[in-house]
Every structure is written in C-alpha cells, then in structure tokens.
Write an enzyme that holds these catalytic residues in place. Sequence first.
Site, mmCIF file in Angstrom:
data_model
loop_
_atom_site.group_PDB
_atom_site.id
_atom_site.type_symbol
_atom_site.label_atom_id
_atom_site.label_comp_id
_atom_site.label_asym_id
_atom_site.label_seq_id
_atom_site.Cartn_x
_atom_site.Cartn_y
_atom_site.Cartn_z
ATOM 1 N N CYS A 1 34.405 74.432 34.479
ATOM 2 C CA CYS A 1 35.230 75.883 34.358
ATOM 3 C C CYS A 1 36.235 75.720 33.580
ATOM 4 O O CYS A 1 36.695 74.874 33.093
ATOM 5 C CB CYS A 1 35.462 76.187 35.900
ATOM 6 N N HIS B 1 38.752 66.513 40.483
ATOM 7 C CA HIS B 1 38.059 65.632 41.300
ATOM 8 C C HIS B 1 36.615 65.262 40.851
ATOM 9 O O HIS B 1 35.699 65.910 41.313
ATOM 10 C CB HIS B 1 37.768 66.500 42.786
ATOM 11 N N HIS C 1 44.962 71.407 40.772
ATOM 12 C CA HIS C 1 45.056 71.883 42.098
ATOM 13 C C HIS C 1 46.461 72.614 42.613
ATOM 14 O O HIS C 1 46.389 73.189 43.542
ATOM 15 C CB HIS C 1 44.633 70.801 43.201
ATOM 16 N N CYS D 1 45.608 75.087 37.499
ATOM 17 C CA CYS D 1 44.633 76.236 37.107
ATOM 18 C C CYS D 1 45.404 77.730 37.168
ATOM 19 O O CYS D 1 46.028 77.823 38.300
ATOM 20 C CB CYS D 1 43.441 76.144 38.069
ATOM 21 N N GLU E 1 45.121 71.906 47.279
ATOM 22 C CA GLU E 1 45.472 73.244 46.693
ATOM 23 C C GLU E 1 46.189 73.841 47.810
ATOM 24 O O GLU E 1 47.048 74.714 47.661
ATOM 25 C CB GLU E 1 44.013 74.109 46.275
ATOM 26 N N SER F 1 35.237 67.066 46.053
ATOM 27 C CA SER F 1 35.345 68.155 45.454
ATOM 28 C C SER F 1 34.952 69.352 46.554
ATOM 29 O O SER F 1 33.812 69.404 46.810
ATOM 30 C CB SER F 1 34.689 68.179 44.266
ATOM 31 N N SER G 1 33.842 70.596 38.326
ATOM 32 C CA SER G 1 34.725 69.288 37.920
ATOM 33 C C SER G 1 33.690 68.288 37.551
ATOM 34 O O SER G 1 34.237 67.259 37.152
ATOM 35 C CB SER G 1 35.763 68.921 38.841
#
Length: 324
Positions: free
Chosen positions: A28, A57, A90, A112, A142, A239, A283
């Site tokens: 992404c 990850h 994260h 991100c 996260e 992940s 990822s």
Amino acid sequence: MNAPFPAPMTSADLAPLHLLIAAPRGFCAGVDRAIEIVERAIQRYGAPVYVRHEIVHNKFVVDSLKAKGAVFVEEIDEVPDGVPVIFSAHGVPKAVPAEATARGLDWLDATCPLVSKVHRQAERQIEAGRHILFIGHAGHPEVIGTFGQVPEGTMTLIETVADVAALSIGPDVQLSYLSQTTLSVDDTAAIIEAITRRFPGVVAPKAEDICYATSNRQAAVKEIAPQCDMVLVIGAPNSSNSLRLVEVAERCGKPAHMIQRATDIDPAWLDGVATLGITAGASAPEALVEEVLARLRELREVSAEEIVTARERMIFKLPRQLAD
C-alpha cells in the site's frame, strides 16, 4: 518378469490449475513510503541507519533493508549516539520521539499518514473531554502507538462485541470511538454497532479509520474466494492485515493458508484444487507473488486471471528531510 516401474508424474500429468489473482494486493502507499524513507535515509546519511521495530511486518522486506545497511532495534536506548533513527510505519507513542530528541538523535517518522490521522483524532477527542473506546488488538504496535498519544486512562481497548457488553462506564461520561487501521471490516462493523446501540450518544470518527488498503484487499478476497477451492495469502504471521485476509477467505467457506515464501507451499494442499486464489497483505512485495506463481508453475500446469475490484492511486509525501 517384473513390470517396469511407472514413470513419475510431472506437472503436465496433473489437472490444470486456474489462478484467480486478487487486485489490489500487496504494498500500500504507507508501506511504499516507509520503505522509501529507509532507503533514502541510507543514501543520505550512509549506513548504518537504525530503525525502531520492523519498518513493516515482512521478513523479506526487513532482510532486504538489512542488506542495504538498516539496523533494526526494539528500543531507542539500543541506538548509538550520532546516528539517525527511523520509527516504523505502525506509529510510536509520543514518548519515543521525545526520548530521541532528548538524546540529540536525528529521527525520521515513517508512521503511515493514515495512522497519524488516527493519532490526531485521539488527541482531539481527549481535548474535547471525551473518553475513547479504541477498537483494536492488544499488543499490536499500532495500538501501543495510539494509546501513547493520550494520557493514561483516557482510552479503553475494545477487541470484541463481548467487551462492549462488559464495559462499566457511568452515564455522565462522554464517549467517542476510534479503531486500528488494519482490522476486519466486518468484525469492526459489528463492534461499532454494539457500541452505538449501547451508547447512542457516542461520537464517531469523521471518516472510517480502517484504511483504504485494508478494506480494498478484504473486498478483493470476498470477490475471488467464492470462486476458489482454496486461497493462499502471502504475508507474515505478525501482519494484522494479512491475518484478516485469511479470515475473510475462511468466512467465505474456503480453506486458506498464510505463506511467507513460495517454499512454504505444501504440494499436498493442491490435491483436488482446480481453482486457487492468490492475494498478498499490504506489507508483502510483488516479488513474493511472482515467486509463488513460479513455484505453482513447477507443480502444475497453470492458467492465471487477475480479478480487479479497485484501483489504488494513493501516494503519500516523504518527510521534509528527504523530500528533495
């Protein structure tokens, strides 16, 4: 006289295998940005460049960056003086950049931007006097990073619908909810429904917190899985978004396997499989998809079809220190 041994079966002797390859899949915009930050930092500052936690990850990605000069550590106190440090995609608690600044370290934030957006929302909700119900998985980086944006005790973790029922919150407490960006779309919707039913005055985020890439990859699996006999998800066991893809396929009634590399494929899995779904977590690089396709071609005669359910054009800016 003994009959001759039969010739061993080859891929050409087996029934053809049709692949449905999900799109979108793989990297992404947030992962692309994080990896580019590490690569550009190595070019600018020279090796080694330190990274707190895995940048994303995926072992293949991490090992590739190690080979270029990245050193991955768990905490800031493992970073020597005088070298740059990068924070993972994260996100990190506020205390981490504060510690780096106090030590005089040059640091770059690869969080991100969609995770950073959740961080800013959390701050605004606390400033407005609301207690936050945060939907996420305990221990995920996260979640740890988001909790570290606000004072202790101002946010409560919600992992399941049952957690909502078990909440003990007074009638005068103003509430809002936020979520981790890499959750199951369906599970999160069920939790949000439970929250809004029990707390009708709860304040929702202005936009959905689950990121576009997570939603798009789950939607793509929902599209292909009903047409498949089995689904392979290329990703890492730590992940979150990759694990959710396995769950989505299984909820469509199809067996699914998480694999990190092509060597993880057990040929016995393909027994009786005529149509196989392929996807990759956010990822996982496309190189691993190609590796898996090559392995499948060794095992069976293969035809492939890409099923496109969305087009992704998101691009995130680099930190100003590297944006030249």
